[in-house]
Design an enzyme around this catalytic site. Sequence first.
Site, PDB file in Angstrom:
ATOM      1  N   LYS A  21     -15.637   1.356 -22.916  1.00 13.05           N
ATOM      2  CA  LYS A  21     -14.775   1.302 -23.954  1.00 13.05           C
ATOM      3  C   LYS A  21     -13.567   1.998 -23.833  1.00 13.05           C
ATOM      4  O   LYS A  21     -12.258   1.863 -23.661  1.00 13.05           O
ATOM      5  CB  LYS A  21     -15.367   1.396 -25.394  1.00 13.05           C
ATOM      6  CG  LYS A  21     -14.466   0.965 -26.515  1.00 13.05           C
ATOM      7  CD  LYS A  21     -15.258   0.719 -28.040  1.00 13.05           C
ATOM      8  CE  LYS A  21     -15.830   1.986 -28.501  1.00 13.05           C
ATOM      9  NZ  LYS A  21     -14.916   2.939 -29.045  1.00 13.05           N
ATOM     10  N   SER A  22     -13.779   3.532 -23.667  1.00 16.19           N
ATOM     11  CA  SER A  22     -13.050   4.332 -23.185  1.00 16.19           C
ATOM     12  C   SER A  22     -11.847   3.929 -22.189  1.00 16.19           C
ATOM     13  O   SER A  22     -10.617   3.955 -21.987  1.00 16.19           O
ATOM     14  CB  SER A  22     -13.371   5.630 -22.987  1.00 16.19           C
ATOM     15  OG  SER A  22     -14.215   6.130 -24.199  1.00 16.19           O
ATOM     16  N   GLY A  92     -10.209   3.784 -33.825  1.00 22.05           N
ATOM     17  CA  GLY A  92      -9.631   5.350 -33.763  1.00 22.05           C
ATOM     18  C   GLY A  92      -9.221   5.404 -32.549  1.00 22.05           C
ATOM     19  O   GLY A  92      -7.995   5.924 -32.327  1.00 22.05           O
ATOM     20  N   GLN A 169      -9.785  12.007 -27.800  1.00 23.98           N
ATOM     21  CA  GLN A 169      -8.671  10.879 -28.178  1.00 23.98           C
ATOM     22  C   GLN A 169      -7.445  12.158 -28.397  1.00 23.98           C
ATOM     23  O   GLN A 169      -6.241  11.667 -28.078  1.00 23.98           O
ATOM     24  CB  GLN A 169      -9.045  10.467 -29.597  1.00 23.98           C
ATOM     25  CG  GLN A 169     -10.103   9.516 -29.493  1.00 23.98           C
ATOM     26  CD  GLN A 169     -10.452   8.919 -30.648  1.00 23.98           C
ATOM     27  OE1 GLN A 169     -10.372   9.601 -31.658  1.00 23.98           O
ATOM     28  NE2 GLN A 169     -11.309   7.856 -30.602  1.00 23.98           N
ATOM     29  N   ASP A 312     -21.010  10.716 -30.444  1.00 18.24           N
ATOM     30  CA  ASP A 312     -21.031   9.205 -30.507  1.00 18.24           C
ATOM     31  C   ASP A 312     -22.797   8.990 -30.500  1.00 18.24           C
ATOM     32  O   ASP A 312     -23.133   7.980 -30.872  1.00 18.24           O
ATOM     33  CB  ASP A 312     -20.559   8.610 -29.507  1.00 18.24           C
ATOM     34  CG  ASP A 312     -19.111   8.323 -29.658  1.00 18.24           C
ATOM     35  OD1 ASP A 312     -18.602   8.646 -30.590  1.00 18.24           O
ATOM     36  OD2 ASP A 312     -18.345   8.095 -28.666  1.00 18.24           O
ATOM     37  N   ARG A 343     -21.106   9.333 -40.695  1.00 19.33           N
ATOM     38  CA  ARG A 343     -22.439   8.978 -39.696  1.00 19.33           C
ATOM     39  C   ARG A 343     -23.267  10.179 -40.130  1.00 19.33           C
ATOM     40  O   ARG A 343     -24.500  10.035 -39.708  1.00 19.33           O
ATOM     41  CB  ARG A 343     -22.215   9.029 -38.275  1.00 19.33           C
ATOM     42  CG  ARG A 343     -21.614   7.716 -37.915  1.00 19.33           C
ATOM     43  CD  ARG A 343     -21.271   7.526 -36.389  1.00 19.33           C
ATOM     44  NE  ARG A 343     -20.521   6.521 -35.988  1.00 19.33           N
ATOM     45  CZ  ARG A 343     -19.862   6.428 -34.965  1.00 19.33           C
ATOM     46  NH1 ARG A 343     -19.651   7.333 -34.009  1.00 19.33           N
ATOM     47  NH2 ARG A 343     -19.351   5.310 -34.849  1.00 19.33           N
ATOM     48  N   ARG A 388     -21.991   1.406 -34.284  1.00 18.17           N
ATOM     49  CA  ARG A 388     -23.014   2.398 -34.055  1.00 18.17           C
ATOM     50  C   ARG A 388     -24.224   2.455 -34.757  1.00 18.17           C
ATOM     51  O   ARG A 388     -25.238   2.850 -34.476  1.00 18.17           O
ATOM     52  CB  ARG A 388     -22.582   3.876 -33.478  1.00 18.17           C
ATOM     53  CG  ARG A 388     -21.677   3.921 -32.190  1.00 18.17           C
ATOM     54  CD  ARG A 388     -21.470   4.927 -31.591  1.00 18.17           C
ATOM     55  NE  ARG A 388     -20.201   4.937 -30.794  1.00 18.17           N
ATOM     56  CZ  ARG A 388     -19.785   4.662 -29.816  1.00 18.17           C
ATOM     57  NH1 ARG A 388     -20.710   3.797 -29.079  1.00 18.17           N
ATOM     58  NH2 ARG A 388     -18.619   4.445 -29.416  1.00 18.17           N
TER      59      ARG A 388
HETATM   60  C1  S3P Z   1     -13.201   8.276 -27.451  1.00 15.72           C
HETATM   61  C2  S3P Z   1     -13.290   9.488 -27.957  1.00 15.72           C
HETATM   62  C3  S3P Z   1     -14.299   9.930 -28.873  1.00 15.72           C
HETATM   63  C4  S3P Z   1     -15.191   9.055 -28.918  1.00 15.72           C
HETATM   64  C5  S3P Z   1     -14.552   7.511 -29.152  1.00 15.72           C
HETATM   65  C6  S3P Z   1     -13.914   7.243 -27.794  1.00 15.72           C
HETATM   66  C7  S3P Z   1     -12.113   8.150 -26.250  1.00 15.72           C
HETATM   67  O1  S3P Z   1     -13.607  10.292 -29.983  1.00 15.72           O
HETATM   68  O2  S3P Z   1     -15.946   9.099 -30.492  1.00 15.72           O
HETATM   69  O3  S3P Z   1     -15.747   6.302 -29.398  1.00 15.72           O
HETATM   70  O4  S3P Z   1     -12.146   6.890 -25.652  1.00 15.72           O
HETATM   71  O5  S3P Z   1     -11.195   9.192 -26.162  1.00 15.72           O
HETATM   72  P1  S3P Z   1     -13.261  11.842 -30.213  1.00 15.72           P
HETATM   73  O6  S3P Z   1     -11.900  12.093 -29.425  1.00 15.72           O
HETATM   74  O7  S3P Z   1     -12.727  11.854 -31.750  1.00 15.72           O
HETATM   75  O8  S3P Z   1     -14.406  12.775 -29.830  1.00 15.72           O
END
Ligand code: S3P
Length: 426
Positions: A21-22, A92, A169, A312, A343, A388
């Site tokens: 996903k990232s 997010g 993020q 996560d 969570r 999740r």
């Molecule tokens: C992600 C960072 C994570 C993770 C999210 C994906 C990303 O969040 O929880 O599912 O792709 O940069 P945080 O930056 O809040 O840790």
Amino acid sequence: MNVTVPRSRYLRGEVRTPGDKSISHRALLFSALANGKSRVRGASNGHDVLATRHIIEQLGARVIDGDHELIIEGPRDGLRASPDELDCANSGTTMRLLCGALGAVEGSHLVVGDESLSRRPMDRVAEPLSRMGLEVAGAGSRVLPPLTVTRDAGQLRAIDYVVPVPSAQVKSAILLAALSGDGPSRVTELTKTRANTEEMLLECGIELTSSDVDEGRIVTLQPGRPHAHEWDVPGDPSQAAFFVVLGLISSDAELTVAHLYGGAERNGFVGILERMGASLTRRIVDGCLYLDVRSSSLSATTVESREIPSVDEVPILAIAAAAATGTTRFSDVGELRIKESDRFSGTIELINALGARATPEGDDLVVQGLGSADAFSAIDFTGALDHRMIMSAAVAASAGNGGTLNNVASVASSYPDFFKDLAELR
Ligand code: S3P
């Protein structure tokens, strides 16, 4: 949508999770920012990444569905403002990365999300981005969505910023905005988070250095425009974690989880499970991580949040802890409270519903295991808008004594075929 998950002790097979996903979000955004034609093979088919796709199209990128790939054309003159609201749905990552990416787009945007995302704080990106001259406004001191993101004419200011919470993020939003800065920017993280943004910006021609300092990392970036690139997206280790735990705590399982992104910050859960006594073999095939998993007797451990910086994998590791012998402590995991759902309390409720015991101690979460998933109670679980938590409950039901899962549709935000892939292992 409701699903009945039967108790399934005998499991065999190989799982391929959706594209990471990232990496998928970043491949789409960097391709949209580039001049010319990029290709993205194996992108996640989850609704989160679809939200990113729709938004880059609204901003002027052309996205064509090819044969198992997306072809993305970034406009020659750069992305342009959209008069319509930009809907990040449940994602997010879309919202926080987009705030930074809008540093390249002059104008003002209304950025919205669903009910879950509208409760998640955006102050962590609003603060550094505002210092750079990119205004991110939302409700209250935590800057809750809907957001208005405004980039005036002229360049953004470069920044030297220490990220106060471990968050990929936040780091990525700043690096994206820094592409449009008036000089080199520096981002320091005190705990290393996933390195996808740095790795991928380097791949598409951005001048960037990254050095490890103690437990953290300093990234410096020169402004620039990403080059068009061909991206191959490996599988998602955070999704793999569900099948790994499933294999370990089911009484007769032999599974392989194939073709995963192998970055250290994404695979901390593997070392934690090994410490708990997991029978796990890591193999590298064509640069990707493969995990061979067998049923195992697990014992308790202490998990430091820096081992899994985005936390996560805590809900699913808590299911492993519930099936283990002894008391497992997840230390300093308060970040769980501001994910797609709370969570922290959701995991406690789920573990207690299984008949194991979970208690909060400040920001620590403590799980007393039952010694085996055989001892789990059947569950009746209602999913909030949190993929999740739904997948964690499904794993517990499958390895334990079954369960009914209500409102599971939001599993599609990251893994539309999760229940199909789960059923195929029986
Ligand atoms: C992600 C960072 C994570 C993770 C999210 C994906 C990303 O969040 O929880 O599912 O792709 O940069 P945080 O930056 O809040 O840790």
